[in-house]
Design an enzyme around this catalytic site. Structure first.
Site, PDB file in Angstrom:
ATOM      1  N   CYS A 149     -36.693  33.053 -31.759  1.00  0.00           N
ATOM      2  CA  CYS A 149     -35.538  32.541 -31.638  1.00  0.00           C
ATOM      3  C   CYS A 149     -35.497  31.258 -30.595  1.00  0.00           C
ATOM      4  O   CYS A 149     -35.926  31.440 -29.423  1.00  0.00           O
ATOM      5  CB  CYS A 149     -34.476  33.284 -31.440  1.00  0.00           C
ATOM      6  SG  CYS A 149     -32.605  32.727 -31.270  1.00  0.00           S
ATOM      7  N   PHE A 164     -18.626  64.806 -31.805  1.00  0.00           N
ATOM      8  CA  PHE A 164     -18.276  63.310 -31.383  1.00  0.00           C
ATOM      9  C   PHE A 164     -18.753  62.673 -32.917  1.00  0.00           C
ATOM     10  O   PHE A 164     -19.710  61.852 -33.120  1.00  0.00           O
ATOM     11  CB  PHE A 164     -19.332  62.787 -30.257  1.00  0.00           C
ATOM     12  CG  PHE A 164     -19.014  63.544 -29.179  1.00  0.00           C
ATOM     13  CD1 PHE A 164     -18.061  63.099 -28.035  1.00  0.00           C
ATOM     14  CD2 PHE A 164     -19.990  64.464 -28.757  1.00  0.00           C
ATOM     15  CE1 PHE A 164     -18.048  63.823 -26.913  1.00  0.00           C
ATOM     16  CE2 PHE A 164     -19.802  65.065 -27.789  1.00  0.00           C
ATOM     17  CZ  PHE A 164     -18.963  64.947 -26.636  1.00  0.00           C
ATOM     18  N   ASP A 210     -23.334  63.511 -30.804  1.00  0.00           N
ATOM     19  CA  ASP A 210     -23.647  61.969 -30.463  1.00  0.00           C
ATOM     20  C   ASP A 210     -22.935  61.534 -29.845  1.00  0.00           C
ATOM     21  O   ASP A 210     -21.669  60.757 -30.192  1.00  0.00           O
ATOM     22  CB  ASP A 210     -23.749  61.311 -31.880  1.00  0.00           C
ATOM     23  CG  ASP A 210     -24.289  60.118 -31.863  1.00  0.00           C
ATOM     24  OD1 ASP A 210     -24.552  59.504 -30.673  1.00  0.00           O
ATOM     25  OD2 ASP A 210     -24.101  59.510 -32.840  1.00  0.00           O
ATOM     26  N   CYS A 253     -27.647  56.951 -27.211  1.00  0.00           N
ATOM     27  CA  CYS A 253     -28.281  55.707 -27.026  1.00  0.00           C
ATOM     28  C   CYS A 253     -28.534  55.473 -25.716  1.00  0.00           C
ATOM     29  O   CYS A 253     -28.716  54.289 -25.037  1.00  0.00           O
ATOM     30  CB  CYS A 253     -27.110  54.760 -27.638  1.00  0.00           C
ATOM     31  SG  CYS A 253     -25.521  54.930 -26.623  1.00  0.00           S
TER      32      CYS A 253
END
Length: 410
Positions: A62, A274, A342, A368
């Protein structure tokens, strides 16, 4: 000018060199083994040149790389890059005294991100939309982005028009764009209620002019011209305005595969904690009856509607529940054969504590955030679970973030 050797990568993706006094120096966009020249003046440091590049250095894909703060590791060759993502998980677990085997990183392709949040500000009288520069509130005006789907980049004229109409003066706008089956779903954060009332008709006209499926703010639709739906495992789900969705459909599929594969064949009742709009619940319903608990009412309603429309699967019971304040406790877990959780980045400390006291034979943890995941796994291991598998998923391409699926058994 100071010449230093980069020893290793830090967990945020910066190269780390050791100074003469033994203190670590973080140097962005460098790789282990590289010799670099640094221009150090006072407390400021700037990379002047790479004297000896690493054999793992490649050409970034990029033109904005090095300016845009979205990507940190485009200069890293694919194999060591995947190893770095795996190492993030290994190191986070080791910090909690956990040393399970961590699998190879599962990768997603470039251009697969279906959701992105852009910043919108006024530069004088001119609206500007893009991503923030690294460590700055300045914006990069984008000509390309190899991470997101092309349709999201094509939304920039609409986002610029929204920013120009609202003319935010303080803090700017966050403009989250999701590619749905009905088209682009745009959710605006940072717009005052009085601006919504004042500009409603113009915003509706703008949505029509740019053919947006939906335009919303504060969890409420300003206009919905077409249903903002997605498919999860073949089931149509109507997304709530501004609701959470996994960033990449490819990563979601990998996570779904790992989660469902971990559920024992004899399981009759599974809890999905969740649960969001049903990323895992709708897949788990192929295997067993599902209790889906989620704190956001919009997500609960979306999952409930989707579950009522599905066929050939077990029942899903979707309920609103703040699991941080009111976790599923030991007595409630007695009839559950497997649990999937999660949570947000903060993790599931209280829920993990109650799970550690339960007799649930299988727990699947999705996260995450490797640091909070490691904390929660430590709690479960201390309660008698053993870690069966750990798999990193590179949902957040060329960043220092990584998704993880861990399977635990009693």
């Amino acid at each position: 000018m100071t010449e230093l050797v980069i020893d290793r990568l830090g967990h945020r993706g910066d190269g780390i060199a050791s100074t003469a006094d033994g203190k670590p120096l973080f140097v962005p966009y460098t790789l282990p083994g590289e010799i670099v020249d640094l221009d150090v003046q006072g407390g400021a440091m700037r990379l002047s040149r790479i004297v000896s590049p690493s054999p793992d250095r490649i050409e970034p894909v990029c033109t904005h790389f090095g300016t845009c703060g979205g990507c940190l590791l485009q200069h890293f060759a694919p194999t060591p890059y995947a190893d770095f993502k795996r190492r993030l998980v290994i190191d986070a677990l080791a910090d909690r005294g956990l040393t399970p085997e961590v699998g190879e990183t599962r990768l997603v392709p470039p251009g697969s991100r279906r959701r992105a949040t852009f910043a919108g500000i006024m530069a004088g009288r001119h609206p500007l939309v893009g991503f923030n520069e690294r460590g700055s509130h300045r914006l990069v005006s984008l000509d390309e982005c190899p991470v997101i789907k092309p349709q999201l980049l094509a939304a920039l004229p609409a986002l610029t028009a929204i920013t120009g109409l609202v003319t935010p003066r303080k803090g700017g706008l966050d403009l989250t764009v999701t590619l749905t089956s009905g088209g682009l779903d745009v959710s605006v954060t940072g717009m005052a209620a009085r601006d919504v009332d004042r500009l409603r008709l113009q915003l509706i006209e703008l949505a029509a002019r740019f053919d947006l499926a939906r335009l919303s703010t504060g969890g409420e639709a300003i206009v919905e011209r077409r249903a903002a739906t997605i498919e999860i495992d073949g089931v149509v789900v109507a997304l709530p305005p501004g609701g959470f969705l996994q960033a990449s459909q490819e990563a979601e599929a990998i996570m779904g595969e790992l989660v469902t594969a971990a559920i024992p064949a004899k399981a009759k009742r599974v809890a999905d904690l969740f649960s969001g709009v049903g990323t895992f619940s709708l897949r788990l319903a192929r295997l067993a009856e599902v209790l889906a608990l989620e704190g956001e009412s919009g997500a609960v309603m979306a999952l409930d509607r989707a579950a009522r429309g599905m066929t050939g699967r077990h029942r899903i019971t979707a309920e609103k529940r703040d699991l941080a304040r009111r976790p599923l406790v030991e007595k409630e877990l007695e009839k559950i054969d497997a649990v999937v959780f999660d949570p947000p980045r903060a993790g599931a400390a209280e829920q993990s504590l109650w799970l550690s006291r339960s007799k649930v034979p299988t727990v699947v943890a999705v996260s995450c955030n490797p640091a909070t995941l490691a904390r929660d796994l430590r709690t479960l291991v201390d309660g008698g679970y053993h870690i069966d598998t750990v798999t990193p998923i590179d949902q957040f391409l060329w960043s220092s973030h990584v998704e993880v699926v861990a399977v635990l058994k009693r």
